[in-house]
Design a protein around this motif. Structure first.
Motif, PDB file in Angstrom:
ATOM      1  N   ASP A  42      38.126  29.294  29.581  1.00 27.80           N
ATOM      2  CA  ASP A  42      38.096  28.881  30.980  1.00 27.80           C
ATOM      3  C   ASP A  42      38.947  29.840  31.816  1.00 27.80           C
ATOM      4  N   ARG A  43      38.780  29.740  33.110  1.00 25.05           N
ATOM      5  CA  ARG A  43      39.441  30.666  34.033  1.00 25.05           C
ATOM      6  C   ARG A  43      40.957  30.661  33.859  1.00 25.05           C
ATOM      7  N   ASP A  67      40.282  37.247  37.208  1.00 30.12           N
ATOM      8  CA  ASP A  67      38.974  36.744  37.617  1.00 30.12           C
ATOM      9  C   ASP A  67      37.941  37.867  37.642  1.00 30.12           C
ATOM     10  N   ALA A 103      37.257  37.093  33.556  1.00 31.36           N
ATOM     11  CA  ALA A 103      36.102  36.200  33.580  1.00 31.36           C
ATOM     12  C   ALA A 103      34.841  36.931  34.032  1.00 31.36           C
ATOM     13  N   THR A 128      34.111  32.433  41.034  1.00 32.46           N
ATOM     14  CA  THR A 128      35.529  32.151  40.793  1.00 32.46           C
ATOM     15  C   THR A 128      35.792  30.664  40.992  1.00 32.46           C
ATOM     16  N   ASP A 148      33.644  27.708  37.727  1.00 32.93           N
ATOM     17  CA  ASP A 148      33.893  28.294  36.410  1.00 32.93           C
ATOM     18  C   ASP A 148      32.866  27.851  35.377  1.00 32.93           C
ATOM     19  N   ARG A 183      29.914  30.097  35.815  1.00 31.80           N
ATOM     20  CA  ARG A 183      30.271  31.436  35.344  1.00 31.80           C
ATOM     21  C   ARG A 183      30.142  31.515  33.834  1.00 31.80           C
ATOM     22  N   ARG A 184      30.672  30.515  33.144  1.00 40.65           N
ATOM     23  CA  ARG A 184      30.649  30.526  31.683  1.00 40.65           C
ATOM     24  C   ARG A 184      29.222  30.383  31.143  1.00 40.65           C
TER      25      ARG A 184
END
Length: 355
Positions: free
Chosen positions: A175-176, A182, A235, A300, A303, A306-307
């Protein structure tokens, strides 16, 4: 089902022995790994190292003659079924003829990972197409290939390979809060890169933790394991073009795309090259500097998304474009076998195709 018996393969490229193995994640090394995993025997001949070692002054230019002789001797002893040449511009046309004389029935091929707008590199690539049986390049843009005017119609696309023993990261699993950054870009400031990143930096809020390094604005270069480890600290990573004012060739990217996707980080890449054709929704495309900034900020904040995107890109890169699969495709193409599967990328001769 296409079956290829065990072969002897000689790969001629810059394996950078004299540079303390800092490019151990290069395309030629991943291809060598792929051929070995398929059950073939591989010998790696580093042309530039051999040329430098053959010159009293350590000059590759002055040692090129002896290097060509050593390559011919190596092929005569090893008797390879296939000789695959990378960016080996020191090899002469007469050497290619000598290789065919010394190794009866050998199949010759070349590969190139440079952008098509580099005139000197493309001129030598086009010249070599007359000396080899098949040519492979990391763009599927038929118009860009036609502009190079290769004298033969045997040019084929191949993707930048990923290798599970090289790209071992899984940034999407973190995770972030557990990551240092970032956003990251590691690379040189050639072309408009400095300008692109300055424009991006000015649009990002302070809470987006970012680092632009590895050559940008004269920052120190990073190589070897330090480079791969750095990719895992962020990330999101950037796959920006050298010059965003220039039209990009279809499916072209440097090997950065494989390194980033392979490490499991989210990748932002320019829409112009249409890399989503190959990697689907496993990356995030942008059409302008403004859109890139907006995408970075949005991911950002989100998250989970993003993942999910990064995981999809990692999965596609490791399954569709791994070095073993690409090596199999290259062998089937070079040996003119029926392709054993649908590889998921353009496989026709590019000189007569249209994107």
């Amino acid at each position: 089902m296409t079956t290829i018996q065990s072969l002897r393969i000689l790969i001629v490229a810059d394996f950078a022995r004299s540079k303390a193995q800092r490019t151990f994640f290069s395309v030629e090394r991943k291809l060598a790994n792929g051929f070995i995993r398929l059950g073939h025997n591989v010998v790696c001949f580093s042309d530039r190292d051999t040329a430098r070692e053959s010159s009293f002054f350590g000059s590759s230019k002055h040692g090129s003659g002896k290097m060509n002789t050593r390559l011919i001797e190596t092929a005569e002893q090893y008797q390879p079924h296939i000789i695959l040449v990378g960016h080996a511009d020191l090899i002469s046309g007469t050497t290619y003829s000598a290789l065919r004389d010394k190794v009866r029935g050998v199949r010759l091929a070349q590969f190139n990972v440079d952008p098509t707008f580099r005139p000197e590199t493309m001129a030598t690539f086009a010249q070599r197409t007359a000396w080899v049986d098949k040519s492979f390049i990391t763009t599927a843009d038929s118009e860009a290939i036609a502009a190079i005017q290769p004298p033969a119609s045997n040019v084929h696309f191949f993707p930048n390979p990923v290798d599970s023993s090289v790209e071992t990261g899984r940034v999407f699993e973190k995770d972030r809060e557990s990551l240092e950054l970032d956003l990251l870009f590691l690379g040189t400031g050639i072309g408009t890169r400095n300008e692109q990143l300055d424009a991006l930096d000015s649009r990002l809020p302070e809470n987006v933790r970012r680092r632009f390094s590895g050559g940008i604005h004269g920052s120190p270069r990073i190589s070897g394991c330090a480079f791969l480890r750095a990719l895992e600290t962020a990330a999101q990573n950037l796959n920006t073009p050298i010059d965003d004012r220039r039209p990009e060739a279809f499916l072209y990217s440097s090997d950065r795309i494989a390194l980033l996707l392979g490490q499991g980080t989210l990748v932002h890449t320019s829409a112009a090259a249409h890399l989503e054709t190959l990697y689907e929704d496993g990356l995030v495309i942008f059409s302008s500097r403004e859109e890139l900034a907006e995408n970075v900020i949005a991911l950002t904040k989100d998250d989970e998304r993003r993942r999910a995107i990064a995981a999809k890109g990692w999965q596609i890169a490791h399954s569709r474009t791994n070095g073993t699969r690409i090596a199999k495709y290259m062998l089937e193409t070079l040996l003119e076998k029926t392709l054993s599967e649908d590889y998921g990328w353009p496989t026709r001769e590019l000189s007569s195709s249209r994107k």
